[in-house]
Design an enzyme around this catalytic site. Sequence first.
Site, mmCIF file in Angstrom:
data_model
loop_
_atom_site.group_PDB
_atom_site.id
_atom_site.type_symbol
_atom_site.label_atom_id
_atom_site.label_comp_id
_atom_site.label_asym_id
_atom_site.label_seq_id
_atom_site.Cartn_x
_atom_site.Cartn_y
_atom_site.Cartn_z
ATOM 1 N N LYS A 22 0.830 -1.202 0.000
ATOM 2 C CA LYS A 22 0.000 0.000 0.000
ATOM 3 C C LYS A 22 0.867 1.255 0.000
ATOM 4 O O LYS A 22 0.615 2.205 -0.746
ATOM 5 C CB LYS A 22 -0.918 0.012 1.225
ATOM 6 N N ASN A 23 1.901 1.263 0.843
ATOM 7 C CA ASN A 23 2.715 2.471 1.000
ATOM 8 C C ASN A 23 3.635 2.727 -0.185
ATOM 9 O O ASN A 23 4.247 3.799 -0.274
ATOM 10 C CB ASN A 23 3.521 2.400 2.297
ATOM 11 N N ARG A 92 -4.679 10.765 4.339
ATOM 12 C CA ARG A 92 -3.503 11.620 4.338
ATOM 13 C C ARG A 92 -2.697 11.507 3.041
ATOM 14 O O ARG A 92 -2.137 12.503 2.556
ATOM 15 C CB ARG A 92 -2.615 11.267 5.534
ATOM 16 N N CYS A 116 -5.246 8.337 9.868
ATOM 17 C CA CYS A 116 -5.257 7.770 11.211
ATOM 18 C C CYS A 116 -4.825 8.796 12.255
ATOM 19 O O CYS A 116 -3.920 9.603 12.012
ATOM 20 C CB CYS A 116 -4.315 6.559 11.286
ATOM 21 N N ARG A 121 0.926 15.174 12.384
ATOM 22 C CA ARG A 121 1.657 14.907 11.140
ATOM 23 C C ARG A 121 1.458 16.072 10.181
ATOM 24 O O ARG A 121 0.777 15.957 9.171
ATOM 25 C CB ARG A 121 1.175 13.596 10.506
ATOM 26 N N PRO A 122 2.027 17.219 10.500
ATOM 27 C CA PRO A 122 1.829 18.388 9.646
ATOM 28 C C PRO A 122 2.486 18.188 8.286
ATOM 29 O O PRO A 122 3.402 17.377 8.132
ATOM 30 C CB PRO A 122 2.524 19.504 10.438
ATOM 31 N N ILE A 123 1.988 18.945 7.298
ATOM 32 C CA ILE A 123 2.550 18.835 5.952
ATOM 33 C C ILE A 123 3.598 19.912 5.709
ATOM 34 O O ILE A 123 4.012 20.121 4.568
ATOM 35 C CB ILE A 123 1.443 18.900 4.893
ATOM 36 N N LEU A 125 6.764 20.033 6.126
ATOM 37 C CA LEU A 125 7.999 19.604 5.476
ATOM 38 C C LEU A 125 7.783 19.383 3.983
ATOM 39 O O LEU A 125 8.666 19.677 3.168
ATOM 40 C CB LEU A 125 8.523 18.324 6.147
ATOM 41 N N ASP A 307 5.194 1.386 11.903
ATOM 42 C CA ASP A 307 4.001 0.676 11.449
ATOM 43 C C ASP A 307 3.949 -0.771 11.933
ATOM 44 O O ASP A 307 2.938 -1.454 11.738
ATOM 45 C CB ASP A 307 3.921 0.693 9.921
ATOM 46 N N VAL A 329 8.706 7.960 16.577
ATOM 47 C CA VAL A 329 8.297 8.581 15.315
ATOM 48 C C VAL A 329 7.061 9.452 15.515
ATOM 49 O O VAL A 329 7.058 10.624 15.168
ATOM 50 C CB VAL A 329 8.050 7.511 14.236
ATOM 51 N N ARG A 399 -8.291 -0.541 5.626
ATOM 52 C CA ARG A 399 -7.512 0.450 4.870
ATOM 53 C C ARG A 399 -6.142 -0.109 4.493
ATOM 54 O O ARG A 399 -5.522 0.363 3.534
ATOM 55 C CB ARG A 399 -7.313 1.715 5.699
#
Length: 418
Positions: A22-23, A92, A116, A121-123, A125, A307, A329, A399
Amino acid sequence: MGEFVVRGGRRIDGRITVHGAKNAALPILAASLLASSPVTLYDIPRLRDVDVMIEVLLALGARVERSGTTVWIDPRDIHTYAVPAELMQKMRASIFVLGPLLARLGRASAIQPGGCAIGDRPIDLHLYALTQLGAQLTEEAGSTELVAERLRGAQVHLTYPSVGATENLMMAAALAEGETRIRNAAMEPEIVDLAQFLERMGAVVRGAGTSDIRIVGQPTLTGTDYQIIPDRIEAATYALAVAATGGRLVLENCIADHLPGLWGRLREVGVDVRDGEGDVVEIVAPDRYPVRPISVHTGPYPGFATDMQAQFMAFLLKVPGVHLISERVFENRLGHARELRRLGAQIIADQRVALIYGGKPLRGAAVTAGDLRAGAALVIAGLMAEGETVISGREVIERGYEQLDQNLSQLGADVVAR
């Protein structure tokens, strides 16, 4: 909301083929927007997150056809630069289209993505990286817009080796003018898979899999055929399920080198992990484990993957001893400890550190999957517990896991989706 019903106490035995990752699939689906002709992708998993990404591509104007695990994308008629808000809020990974849209159309717009609830987890970066290539950023009322008449290569040092930011930057740089160098880049196998896909389309990418990646932008990229790598997190989840319940499992389509942090930990407590010919791994688990305190700290690849943390915590409930897990993390990824305690687990946890007292019996109970990997951990714990465990939030788990109930059932477990 759906449920998984797990009746514990059964050994796992058999073989299973690991699905596509998936990733890896999500950024590669987004990267298809860069092509000037159709792309065909193989071994794309049939998951809710993938469905959302396909909806995003369709909303942007791409043509998409799907047959089983094969997805065909024609991106030539992309006509809009704005991702619909309702799709961004679902997942996300929708943020992956920012880089390709900016490179292709000179403009990209989105809101803060959903996903999730595992921590902040800001964007930022992602946005920082894209502005280094010359994009102008404006933010208003929760919406972010990037504009660039022409992207130009640059040296970009990431303050953290973010997988998503590295991937977004790689995609944008593939059509930028000149060379882009990414310092402190993420090194995950999914980064390498994206790099190989971009190269198949005609990009020049060097150093993927290291912390120093160089991309030489090209005027155009062409469509191609490409097969996605196996899902290392799915493989780890099944491996931990058999380790927690005893028995034997053969994992096909599993690249052992993609899980450097897991196999050593399992061997440390007596699990027999054998590499077979090709991409095959065999796992033989003992009925009982010795008293063996285990300490795990999550971190960027090649460290222990965040994960896998929740599933590994569930497995440690089987191993006698006092174990330590440190989540380095995400700052809020130990919520599953509370749900595991409903099953009788003895765990002391705050936001980042957990002490697990393993070797204690578990009893079935009603629990809730707060996020994708937490849900997988609850399934593993349910397989160990006496009696029936009802896990709410089946859609959250689905998911990231295709036909989880059917796969476990064919291995001898008693798992029903309802």
